[in-house]
Design an enzyme around this catalytic site. Structure first.
Site, PDB file in Angstrom:
ATOM      1  N   ASP A   1       0.824  -1.211   0.000  1.00  0.00           N
ATOM      2  CA  ASP A   1       0.000   0.000   0.000  1.00  0.00           C
ATOM      3  C   ASP A   1       0.856   1.258   0.000  1.00  0.00           C
ATOM      4  O   ASP A   1       0.621   2.207  -0.756  1.00  0.00           O
ATOM      5  CB  ASP A   1      -0.858   0.059   1.270  1.00  0.00           C
TER       6      ASP A   1
HETATM    7  C1  OXK Z   1      -9.818  -2.987  -1.512  1.00  0.00           C
HETATM    8  C2  OXK Z   1     -10.757  -3.593  -2.549  1.00  0.00           C
HETATM    9  C3  OXK Z   1     -10.369  -5.059  -2.775  1.00  0.00           C
HETATM   10  C4  OXK Z   1     -12.190  -3.544  -1.977  1.00  0.00           C
HETATM   11  O1  OXK Z   1     -13.038  -4.127  -2.935  1.00  0.00           O
HETATM   12  P1  OXK Z   1     -14.591  -3.918  -2.846  1.00  0.00           P
HETATM   13  O2  OXK Z   1     -15.032  -3.872  -1.415  1.00  0.00           O
HETATM   14  O3  OXK Z   1     -15.220  -4.943  -3.723  1.00  0.00           O
HETATM   15  O4  OXK Z   1     -14.800  -2.437  -3.383  1.00  0.00           O
HETATM   16  P2  OXK Z   1     -14.601  -1.825  -4.854  1.00  0.00           P
HETATM   17  O5  OXK Z   1     -13.391  -0.944  -4.849  1.00  0.00           O
HETATM   18  O6  OXK Z   1     -14.664  -2.881  -5.897  1.00  0.00           O
HETATM   19  O7  OXK Z   1     -15.891  -0.966  -5.015  1.00  0.00           O
HETATM   20  C5  OXK Z   1     -16.271   0.006  -4.126  1.00  0.00           C
HETATM   21  C6  OXK Z   1     -17.768   0.116  -4.160  1.00  0.00           C
HETATM   22  O8  OXK Z   1     -18.134   1.199  -3.329  1.00  0.00           O
HETATM   23  C7  OXK Z   1     -18.915   2.113  -4.089  1.00  0.00           C
HETATM   24  N1  OXK Z   1     -18.629   3.453  -3.567  1.00  0.00           N
HETATM   25  C8  OXK Z   1     -17.441   3.962  -3.266  1.00  0.00           C
HETATM   26  N2  OXK Z   1     -17.548   5.200  -2.802  1.00  0.00           N
HETATM   27  C9  OXK Z   1     -18.855   5.488  -2.800  1.00  0.00           C
HETATM   28  C10 OXK Z   1     -19.632   6.614  -2.423  1.00  0.00           C
HETATM   29  N3  OXK Z   1     -19.064   7.712  -1.940  1.00  0.00           N
HETATM   30  N4  OXK Z   1     -20.959   6.531  -2.554  1.00  0.00           N
HETATM   31  C11 OXK Z   1     -21.547   5.413  -3.046  1.00  0.00           C
HETATM   32  N5  OXK Z   1     -20.880   4.328  -3.411  1.00  0.00           N
HETATM   33  C12 OXK Z   1     -19.553   4.354  -3.290  1.00  0.00           C
HETATM   34  C13 OXK Z   1     -18.470   1.911  -5.496  1.00  0.00           C
HETATM   35  O9  OXK Z   1     -19.416   2.362  -6.405  1.00  0.00           O
HETATM   36  C14 OXK Z   1     -18.302   0.396  -5.543  1.00  0.00           C
HETATM   37  O10 OXK Z   1     -19.561  -0.240  -5.656  1.00  0.00           O
HETATM   38  P3  OXK Z   1     -20.062  -0.930  -7.020  1.00  0.00           P
HETATM   39  O11 OXK Z   1     -19.981   0.143  -8.050  1.00  0.00           O
HETATM   40  O12 OXK Z   1     -21.453  -1.354  -6.658  1.00  0.00           O
HETATM   41  O13 OXK Z   1     -19.104  -2.051  -7.280  1.00  0.00           O
HETATM   42  C15 OXK Z   1     -10.711  -2.783  -3.881  1.00  0.00           C
HETATM   43  O14 OXK Z   1     -11.213  -1.464  -3.637  1.00  0.00           O
HETATM   44  C16 OXK Z   1      -9.346  -2.666  -4.498  1.00  0.00           C
HETATM   45  O15 OXK Z   1      -8.771  -3.630  -5.030  1.00  0.00           O
HETATM   46  N6  OXK Z   1      -8.762  -1.428  -4.462  1.00  0.00           N
HETATM   47  C17 OXK Z   1      -7.481  -1.130  -5.124  1.00  0.00           C
HETATM   48  C18 OXK Z   1      -6.340  -1.678  -4.340  1.00  0.00           C
HETATM   49  C19 OXK Z   1      -6.204  -1.135  -2.930  1.00  0.00           C
HETATM   50  O16 OXK Z   1      -6.027   0.033  -2.687  1.00  0.00           O
HETATM   51  N7  OXK Z   1      -6.265  -2.032  -1.986  1.00  0.00           N
HETATM   52  C20 OXK Z   1      -5.831  -1.684  -0.648  1.00  0.00           C
HETATM   53  C21 OXK Z   1      -6.819  -1.974   0.345  1.00  0.00           C
HETATM   54  S1  OXK Z   1      -6.132  -1.800   1.994  1.00  0.00           S
HETATM   55  C22 OXK Z   1      -4.928  -2.950   2.226  1.00  0.00           C
HETATM   56  O17 OXK Z   1      -4.220  -3.306   1.376  1.00  0.00           O
HETATM   57  C23 OXK Z   1      -4.780  -3.579   3.551  1.00  0.00           C
HETATM   58  O18 OXK Z   1      -5.537  -3.236   4.436  1.00  0.00           O
HETATM   59  O19 OXK Z   1      -3.901  -4.423   3.688  1.00  0.00           O
END
Ligand code: OXK
Length: 390
Positions: A174
């Site tokens: 990260d």
């Molecule tokens: C961390 C994740 C695996 C989490 O996956 P998911 O929980 O499936 O979330 P996603 O990112 O796929 O999608 C986020 C969803 O939230 C919704 N979303 C986000 N913000 C908003 C707001 N403000 N309002 C309404 N909806 C929202 C967005 O439309 C998506 O829904 P839908 O449109 O309905 O799909 C992914 O975000 C990811 O790979 N991120 C990139 C890599 C990263 O930074 N990872 C580090 C995490 S911390 C870490 O590494 C650690 O702790 O260790």
């Protein structure tokens, strides 16, 4: 802020947990105006990560959250709501940078991908941080630090040779992605200010971990063989590792031939200097198991503090293996003025490690992280009405 290098830079951060927020905090520490766009109701998931500090159940703040969200402001918006999406577009018109770390494709689906935002602001620098990048077979895979430490090869070279692969205890997947992101954002902002043309930055945790694995990947390219796990030791240098003293382990790194001679002097084994197995750095690295066995008994005969004093006197780099509580209370860290009070929005003060690089003419401050949606009206008024971008 006083002489802040990024004073006046407006950043919209769609960050969650670590990589995106860390990139945002690096920009904020250098003076950028960073506004987090968070989900209505709950906000960035890290807001709930312990330790939560504060007296009242409904007014506690996470130390983890504060550490990577200090000096920012917050607006809560429902990105699935058309009016709130229009608010984002309004803000984008008046900002310089957008940084996000959702899964690749999430913001495109919400109509807030790079193409949509560049239409309203062609100079915007838009940085997407993801596990695997925006294109390629794994682009849509979600990623956490541990999964990327595993897939990138980093875990395969971490841990003891006869043990299981382990991850680095600090979430480097990260934080390294956040560092590369912030660095590339500042470069793209410079270009945008000269040309008026923004950029889409595609910053992946996988790519950036491979980027910092330069010595391991070049070893593979040069030899055709995978580097292995060596615990605290070094593939091309010895003695350079943790050694056991009478009371506990410590580290010493005699990383060239002159330091090797001094090492032998300190341990009272001058005969090793001319030992044909240890004549060059390359030989010492190749024969390091024998070298470690040769000095082991002698090093175990005195306490770590004695050895550290003796190696330090001889100018041989060495170190205790500290816990965080030990190093954070260390007089040298105190002299660096790194540990400073970090206020929380409820008035509780915790501590934080300040921006660790000194920039002349700039004092990096440690302002409180925002309450969720604390700055909604204030930011809209300032950015859109009072100080709009031309
Ligand atoms: C961390 C994740 C695996 C989490 O996956 P998911 O929980 O499936 O979330 P996603 O990112 O796929 O999608 C986020 C969803 O939230 C919704 N979303 C986000 N913000 C908003 C707001 N403000 N309002 C309404 N909806 C929202 C967005 O439309 C998506 O829904 P839908 O449109 O309905 O799909 C992914 O975000 C990811 O790979 N991120 C990139 C890599 C990263 O930074 N990872 C580090 C995490 S911390 C870490 O590494 C650690 O702790 O260790």
């Amino acid at each position: 802020m006083n002489g802040a290098p990024l004073d006046g830079l407006r950043v919209l951060e769609f960050g969650q947990i670590a990589a995106g927020p860390f990139a945002g905090s690096l920009l904020a520490d250098l003076g950028a105006d960073v506004v987090k766009i968070e989900r209505r109701g709950e906000g960035d998931g890290m807001r709930l990560w312990p330790p939560l500090m504060g007296e009242q159940d409904d007014d506690r703040y996470s130390g983890n959250f504060a550490s990577v969200n200090r000096n920012k402001r917050s607006i809560a918006l429902d990105l699935k709501d058309a009016a709130d999406r229009d608010t984002v577009l309004d803000l984008v018109r008046h900002s310089d940078v957008v940084v996000e770390n959702y899964r690749a494709g999430v913001l495109d689906r919400l109509g807030l991908g790079y193409d949509a935002l560049a239409e309203v602001n062609p100079a915007v620098v838009y940085c997407s941080i993801s596990g695997y990048g925006q294109t390629g077979p794994y682009a849509r895979h979600g990623a956490f630090d541990v999964t990327v430490q595993a897939v990138s090869g980093l875990m395969s070279v971490t841990g003891e040779a006869d043990g299981e692969p382990v991850k680095c205890g600090v979430p480097v997947g990260d934080f390294v992605a956040g560092l590369y992101a912030a660095y590339t954002i500042t470069a793209a902002v410079r270009r945008a200010s000269q040309t008026g043309v923004g950029a889409h930055i595609d910053c992946s945790m996988l790519g950036t971990l491979l980027g910092i694995s330069a010595l391991q990947t070049s070893e593979y390219f040069g030899t055709g063989r995978d580097p292995g796990r060596l615990g605290s030791a070094h593939p091309r240098n010895a003695p350079y590792r943790a050694f056991r003293a009478a009371d506990k382990s410590f580290v010493v790194a005699a990383g060239n031939s002159d330091l090797w001679r001094r090492f032998c002097d300190v341990v009272g084994m001058a005969e090793l200097v001319d030992d044909p197995r240890y004549l060059t750095q390359e030989l010492r690295a190749r024969n390091q198991d024998a070298l470690t066995a040769d000095v082991d008994g002698r090093l175990r005969s005195r306490d770590a503090a004695d050895w550290l004093a003796a190696f330090e006197d001889a100018g041989v780099p060495c170190a205790p293996i500290n816990t965080f509580s030990e190093i954070l209370a260390d007089p040298h860290v105190e002299a660096m003025n790194l540990v400073r009070p970090l206020p929380l929005p409820n008035g509780v003060a915790t501590s934080g490690v300040a921006f660790p690089v000194a920039v002349s003419g700039h004092t990096a401050e440690m302002g409180a992280p925002p309450r969720l949606d604390e700055h909604h009206d204030e930011v809209l008024k300032e950015w859109i009405h009072e100080h709009p971008r031309a």
